[in-house]
Motif scaffolding. Structure first.
Motif, short mmCIF file in Angstrom:
data_model
loop_
_atom_site.label_atom_id
_atom_site.label_comp_id
_atom_site.label_asym_id
_atom_site.label_seq_id
_atom_site.Cartn_x
_atom_site.Cartn_y
_atom_site.Cartn_z
N ARG A 63 32.01 56.39 70.13
CA ARG A 63 33.47 56.32 70.32
C ARG A 63 34.20 56.36 68.98
O ARG A 63 35.20 57.05 68.83
CB ARG A 63 33.84 55.02 71.04
N LYS A 64 33.65 55.61 68.02
CA LYS A 64 34.29 55.54 66.71
C LYS A 64 34.29 56.94 66.06
O LYS A 64 35.31 57.42 65.55
CB LYS A 64 33.52 54.54 65.84
N LEU A 65 33.14 57.58 66.13
CA LEU A 65 33.02 58.90 65.50
C LEU A 65 33.87 59.94 66.23
O LEU A 65 34.45 60.84 65.59
CB LEU A 65 31.55 59.34 65.46
N MET A 66 33.95 59.82 67.53
CA MET A 66 34.78 60.77 68.29
C MET A 66 36.25 60.60 67.90
O MET A 66 36.99 61.59 67.74
CB MET A 66 34.60 60.56 69.80
N ALA A 67 36.67 59.36 67.73
CA ALA A 67 38.07 59.13 67.33
C ALA A 67 38.32 59.69 65.93
O ALA A 67 39.38 60.27 65.65
CB ALA A 67 38.39 57.64 67.40
N GLN A 68 37.32 59.52 65.05
CA GLN A 68 37.45 60.08 63.69
C GLN A 68 37.55 61.61 63.75
O GLN A 68 38.36 62.22 63.07
CB GLN A 68 36.22 59.71 62.86
N ALA A 69 36.68 62.20 64.60
CA ALA A 69 36.71 63.66 64.74
C ALA A 69 38.07 64.10 65.27
O ALA A 69 38.65 65.10 64.83
CB ALA A 69 35.59 64.12 65.67
N LEU A 137 42.51 63.04 74.88
CA LEU A 137 41.24 63.77 74.75
C LEU A 137 41.19 64.48 73.40
O LEU A 137 40.15 64.50 72.73
CB LEU A 137 41.05 64.77 75.89
N ALA A 138 42.33 65.06 72.98
CA ALA A 138 42.36 65.74 71.68
C ALA A 138 42.20 64.73 70.55
O ALA A 138 41.59 65.02 69.51
CB ALA A 138 43.67 66.51 71.52
N ALA A 139 42.71 63.51 70.76
CA ALA A 139 42.61 62.48 69.72
C ALA A 139 41.24 61.82 69.71
O ALA A 139 40.89 61.11 68.76
CB ALA A 139 43.68 61.42 69.96
N GLY A 140 40.46 62.04 70.76
CA GLY A 140 39.13 61.41 70.83
C GLY A 140 39.20 59.94 71.19
O GLY A 140 38.18 59.24 71.11
N THR A 141 40.35 59.47 71.59
CA THR A 141 40.45 58.06 72.00
C THR A 141 39.96 57.91 73.44
O THR A 141 39.69 56.81 73.89
CB THR A 141 41.89 57.54 71.87
N LYS A 142 39.91 59.02 74.16
CA LYS A 142 39.25 59.01 75.47
C LYS A 142 38.22 60.14 75.49
O LYS A 142 38.42 61.18 74.84
CB LYS A 142 40.27 59.21 76.59
#
Ligand SMILES: Cc1cc2nc3c(=O)[nH]c(=O)nc-3n(C[C@H](O)[C@H](O)[C@H](O)COP(=O)(O)OP(=O)(O)OC[C@H]3O[C@@H](n4cnc5c(N)ncnc54)[C@H](O)[C@@H]3O)c2cc1C
Length: 596
Positions: A63-69, A137-142
């Motif tokens: 989750r953390k890495l997805m939000a960073q991406a 979804l674009a932000a990676g927060t979900k």
């Protein structure tokens, strides 16, 4: 490319390839290069150092890495700007996907999220749905997932679907019952695109949120590879989905499922571009370090030849994938994403290239499987044990031949689509095949005069391969007519001929461009890669074509057909060993894949 210059899907079989119509990785703009660099920096700096932790299915870290991406824009290249994305071209998505391709299981998390998870909403969501879901979804927060497969609905995903949706009495909800299996991101995702049949009949798509009453995800599958990704069932027990979460129109779920899979296929191809090159780098590095009999093993011809072959596959894979994405981008150019009919038009346009998308998927997954296998071999016993990356790469690669449509299904799609287009008169395959049958007996290969330029012979042979495809497919169509669809072994052989012809031509066109822009000396590696690959491939295609023809005729008729085929594919072997030695020299000097 002007509209009229963009070859139609599958048309490469009928027209000589033009370098100007072939996008190559060397054509990336400065902006593409910057995005590519950002993506590679992120993957190398943030993901690769945490691979061990990620392999343990650390959801929090994911989750953390997805939000960073997401913060870097790496999840939003396909999402329109007004919904929180970057709204970039497909090449931009391809370079990001390529970079994530080296990230093992994390590539699968990111790929399913940005591709099959997010794109159904991008292309088929209404503005309320897009505004509600896409920014997160674009932000990676979900995180997003895509639920199509069921225990009885794998390759036959639409026909076998048993998950049912029924409108509630008050008309406010669809009530879903059923179970999906093998869903990537299943245990972690917040938003799911799920397919179900309304009243057991109308195949439709719904946006389901974790937290909707009656929804749950099941236990994690214990997988052979991509262990760091989540794969679970999704369970619907009287699950209440608000009516406004129906995606697109009732009964039109197959538009979404099939079009999104097309995109998933070229995206999977793009991911294998990154991993093929990275695994070749790993193999070259290990071979340079490992000493046996007093010498680094990279000095042995057996190892050098492997590295050269791996490099050829990686080059063809990169060439055909960027060519495919370039075709799609060129066809999409000028379409207004704000036009209400954009989603339909865009997915229709992508569908036009479904043959090329399937080629990207099949060639990419098989090139990577070849490369990871040879990498294990180069690592010897160390390739078989868990502490070396070679073992993980080998396991991780295997799934690519199974999902996004198995390679059998994708192969069958290729001749199936070609014949469909021929029947509809969209591709003039039948007249070309008939003309060829008339000409073939008078054709004299010995009299062909070729221009005195590099790769002239290879260019000629690639054109002959196209004719061989038409010849074999034409004979098979005449022989079996409506029953050809049941002759899968023949169709698979035609598919292999089509795939390899597209691969060789893509490499060739790229090499021609390199030759024109860099001159013969600097383009030497391109020229050698193409010559070596063509040298190995033509005899193999000839054998495949022989087998297909032998199923179509016998006796004198077969003899005549085989004579005709021999004329087309009469091949003068080049010095393949010398070519591969020259390639291995460059791979060895550069410590891996020698191009950008
Ligand atoms: C790790 C993992 C992640 C996945 N992620 C997702 C996901 O996120 N979302 C999702 O919806 N699904 C997902 N899947 C499911 C995947 O897409 C299916 O497994 C795949 O489509 C194949 O279906 P199946 O497993 O039922 O095999 P089957 O369809 O039963 O196929 C078995 C074999 O028969 C062959 N075959 C089947 N039909 C034909 C035919 N007509 N002609 C010739 N050969 C045929 C196939 O090629 C295959 O070799 C995932 C699967 C795995 C393992």
């Amino acid at each position: 490319m002007a509209d009229k210059d963009i070859p139609k899907g599958g048309e490469f079989l009928l027209i000589p390839g033009e370098p100007a119509q072939c996008f190559t990785v060397e054509d990336l703009t400065d902006e593409h290069r910057m995005i590519k660099q950002t993506a590679y920096d992120f993957v190398r700096g943030e993901i690769l150092p945490r691979m061990e932790e990620l392999e343990k299915q650390n959801a929090e870290l994911v989750r953390k890495l997805m939000a960073q991406a997401g913060e870097l824009g790496l999840l939003g290249t396909d999402v329109p700007e007004e919904f929180g994305g970057l709204g970039l071209d497909k090449i931009s998505t391809a370079v990001v996907t390529e970079a994530f391709g080296i990230a093992g299981a994390f590539a699968v998390v990111q790929g399913a999220h940005t591709g099959i998870g997010t794109l159904p909403i991008v292309y088929y969501g209404n503005n309320e749905q897009r505004a509600k879901y896409l920014p997160d979804l674009a932000a990676g927060t979900k995180i997003a997932a895509y639920g199509l497969t069921e225990s009885g609905a794998g390759s036959d995903a639409v026909g076998g679907c048993r998950t049912k949706a029924v409108l509630s009495e008050d008309g406010k909800h669809y009530i879903l019952n059923g179970e999906k299996i093998f869903i990537t991101n299943g245990g972690w995702a917040d938003v799911f695109v799920v397919f179900a049949k309304i009243d057991g009949e109308q195949f439709s798509a719904f946006i389901v949120e974790r937290g909707f009453p009656g929804f749950s995800s099941g236990a994690e599958e214990k997988k052979m590879g991509i262990k760091g990704s989540s794969t679970t069932p999704l369970i619907f027990e009287d699950c209440q989905v608000p009516v406004e979460n129906l995606l697109y129109e009732p009964g039109k779920g197959h538009h979404i499922a099939l079009n999104v899979l097309n995109i998933g296929r070229y995206k999977l191809g793009a991911a294998t571009v990154g991993s093929c090159k990275a695994v070749l780098d790993m193999a070259a590095k290990y071979a340079a370090e490992r000493v046996q009999f007093g010498r680094p093993i990279i000095e042995f011809g057996a190892i050098r030849e492997k590295l050269a072959r791996m490099c050829c596959k990686a080059y063809m894979n990169e060439s055909l994938n960027y060519r495919t994405v370039g075709l799609i981008d060129a066809a999409l150019e000028g379409m207004d994403p704000n036009d209400p009919s954009y989603p339909d038009k865009a997915s229709q346009t992508i569908r036009e290239y479904n043959i090329e998308c399937s080629i990207s998927k099949v060639f990419g997954s098989e090139a990577l499987d070849y490369i990871v296998d040879e990498n294990v071999q180069i690592h010897g016993g160390y390739g078989f044990v868990g502490e070396y990356e070679a073992e993980r790469c080998y396991r991780d690669s295997r799934i690519n031949r199974i999902y996004e449509g198995t390679n059998e299904i994708n192969r069958l799609l290729i001749p199936g689509e070609l014949l469909k287009r021929a029947m509809k008169g969209k591709l003039a395959l039948m007249p070309a095949a008939q003309k060829l049958q008339g000409e073939i007996m008078d054709y004299m290969p010995a009299l062909v005069e070729l221009p005195d330029e590099p790769l002239a012979y290879q260019a000629h042979m690639i054109e002959m391969c196209k004719k061989a495809v038409l010849f074999v497919a034409g004979v098979a169509a005449q022989k079996f007519m409506q029953k050809l669809a049941q002759e899968q072994e023949i169709l698979l052989r035609v598919a292999d001929m089509v795939i390899e012809t597209f691969a060789m031509e893509s490499g060739f066109l790229r090499a021609r461009k390199a030759l024109a822009s860099q001159g013969e000396d600097k383009a030497r590696i391109h020229l050698n890669l193409v010559a070596a690959y063509v040298d190995e491939t033509i005899p193999r295609l000839h054998q495949i074509a022989n087998e297909a023809l032998a199923m179509c005729a016998e006796g004198d008729e077969l003899r005549m057909l085989l004579i005709g085929l021999r004329k087309l594919l009469k091949y003068q072997p080049q010095n393949g060993i010398a070519l591969r030695r020259a390639i291995a020299d460059v791979v060895s000097d550069k410590g891996g894949y020698p191009l950008e």
